[in-house]
Each structure stands twice: as C-alpha cells, then as structure tokens.
Design a protein around this motif. Sequence first.
Motif: not given
Length: 400
Positions: A7-12, A15-17, A164-173
């Motif tokens: 979650x921190x990686x996704x929020x910080x 764009x580069x996530x 959008x797959x990386x964001x969806x997967x990371x958010x649920x994970x």
Amino acid sequence: MRPRTAWQALSHAPLSFPLTGWPWRTAAYLLSGVVFGAVAGGVLLALTALGLVTLVPLLAVALSGILVARVERQRLRLVDPEPVPDPHRAPHAPGARAWLATRLRETATWRELGFTAVSLTALWWMDVLVLAFALVLPVLLMLSPVDDPGAWPWLVIGVCLLPAAPYTIAAWAGARATLARLMLMPRDGELGRELTEVRASRARIVDAFDAERRRIERDLHDGAQQRLVSVGVMLGMAQLDAEPGSPVARRLAAAREEVGVAVGELRELSRGVHPAALTDHGLAAAVENLTARSVLPVAVDIRLPHRPSAGVESAAYFVIAEALANAAKHSGATGVGVRGRLHADLLVLSVRDDGVGGADPARGGGLVGLADRVAAADGRLRLSSPAGGPTLVQVEIPCR
C-alpha cells in the motif's frame, strides 16, 4: 524513503508502481492464497466428512487454523515484511497430550480457526475474482479477434484494462493483508503478563521522566533565572550610582555582562530540558522556535488536527531536535525539511536533509540515542541514508 508495504508503494509512487517488484509480489500473494486455499478447503471438507464417523478428524479440523495461520504469517511477508508474532505459548509439559491441552485452551487457536473459516468462505473467493478480473478477463478480451475478426473492439478494451491490473491486485492484496494481520496479531492478553507489565512499566517511566523534565524547566525559569535577572537589575542600579569610568563602574559593568551571559545560558538549558513553547503552544510552535536557532535553514511543515498527548509531543520534539543536531554536525547539508502528520492514532514525522548521507546507527552516536528514545515511546524509526545522500529519518509514534 523505501516503501515498507504494498500500500505504501502504491500511494508513494503510483505512476512508477507497475515498474517495481510490488505488482509481482502482490500477485504471488493472491495466487499462493488461491492455491493454498483450494488445497486446505479440500482437506478440511474431507476431514469434516470423516469426522461424522470418528472424532479424530474433527479434532484435526479444530486445530487446522494453527497451520493455516502459520502459512498466512509467512505469506504476509510478500506484501508487508513486518513479521506477525506467534501468539501461542509453550506447553506446560512435554509431550503431545500437553501440547494438545494447551492449544485447545488458547483463545488464539479458536481465533485462527475463525480466520480459516473467513479465508475459505470469503477471502479465497475474492482472491479468485480479483485475479480473474485483473488478469484473465483482459487476456480473454484480447484473444477475442482470434475466433472472430470482427470482435477487434474487445481487443482494444482488453488492452486498456490490462495496465490497471497491478493497481487492482495491489489494492486488494493490501486490504486482505491488513485484515489478516488484524485477525492474527496477538492480543495483549496473549503476549504474556510479563511483557504487558514491561510495556506498562516503560510507559510509566517515560511519563515520570517527562513530568520531571517539565518540573525542572519550571524551577529553572521561575527560580534561578529570575534571581539572576534580579541580580542583573541590581548591578545596573549600582552602576548608575558609581562614578562613570571608575574602576568600580567597570567591574560592575563586567559583572552585569557576565550575569547576562549566565541568564542566556540558563535559558538555553531550560529549553533543552523542556521548552516552554512545547507545553504552552504545542509541537509545531516548539519546533519553529527550535529551528529559528538552527545553523541550517529548516523548512517546517507540521500540521496536526489536534494536539497529541504530552508524552508523545515530548518524544517527537526531542527526536526532531536530535535529528537536526545530527544533520548540523555530520551531514554537510545546506538545508533540512521537517514534516509531521497525524494518521488516525499514529504520529508520523520525517526529517530530511540534502547532505552527503552515509549515516549508520551501527557506528553509534546520536542515531542510537534517537532510536532508543523512539523505542521508549513504543514507536518505530526508519533510516534511509545512501552514500551521497539524501538522508531521511522517519519516525512513527503511536498516540494511544
């Protein structure tokens, strides 16, 4: 700052996530959950069916949560490296019977069984649906023109959905990992009476120390400092009565000057013991006063919706003071930034300088004392200081 969780990686760095390793780790977390959940679900169904005939399989089902929770604690490190402590205590005697009796009496065993039930009936299905929606569906849409060339619009839709797959997967994970951590984290009663008492004792010592610092500051300000100011006034009056330019007048002037220096040093000492601005106006005002005397230019950005407790404010202030002192002495920086925010019940502070970096707590010095002060407040300190800089000190202090 290097992100600690998905979650921190996704929020910080959103764009580069997708270019980091976090999407792969979160996908591995969900995929391993699907595989393990399918195996565990099949085994538990078989044991439950056999349990209708004999009691042993039902006993295995009751204890299955221990194994599932142990596997989940290891899997959580894919998205959050912070380990989850094992809540189970050692059996009171050796042997399988003592182990079984201990486990069946522990509330952690039944809570882990409840987590197993939630995982198999809800979380497992969500893992499957998220992976199917994020990965399988876009691939199927992109393959649609293979059988029907006229279905090329589905190819475009699939191509648009896949990023959008990386964001969806990371958010649920991240959400799943947070829920698992909350359910599997040991409760205070399971940490042991000794550890609970140690924490309470440490909190009492820290509170008593802060109270003593405030008392010393008041005594210095209202007692010794005021007496020295009165002495300075009396010396000034005596200087007026002395003949100008006489030896007595010169000695009185020198004595008055020394008294002024002593008052200034005493004022600095009282600020170091416990600044009055911290008690009267809060952390932001005290840090502003602190940085006004800093040899480095400091940009302060502390915005708190309300004041934390006195103990938290005191710990935060002296952490910032120590970090600024370290930056001034060792970093060779030209500027420092101080930032503070309150997230729910967590005070997050960061001190960043543009110096040469290379700070290492293993070498001792102020960083060790800073870490000890944070630990005394039951907080956490993270340091990022690569060679060449910059150096970032981030502190998280609970406000319970």
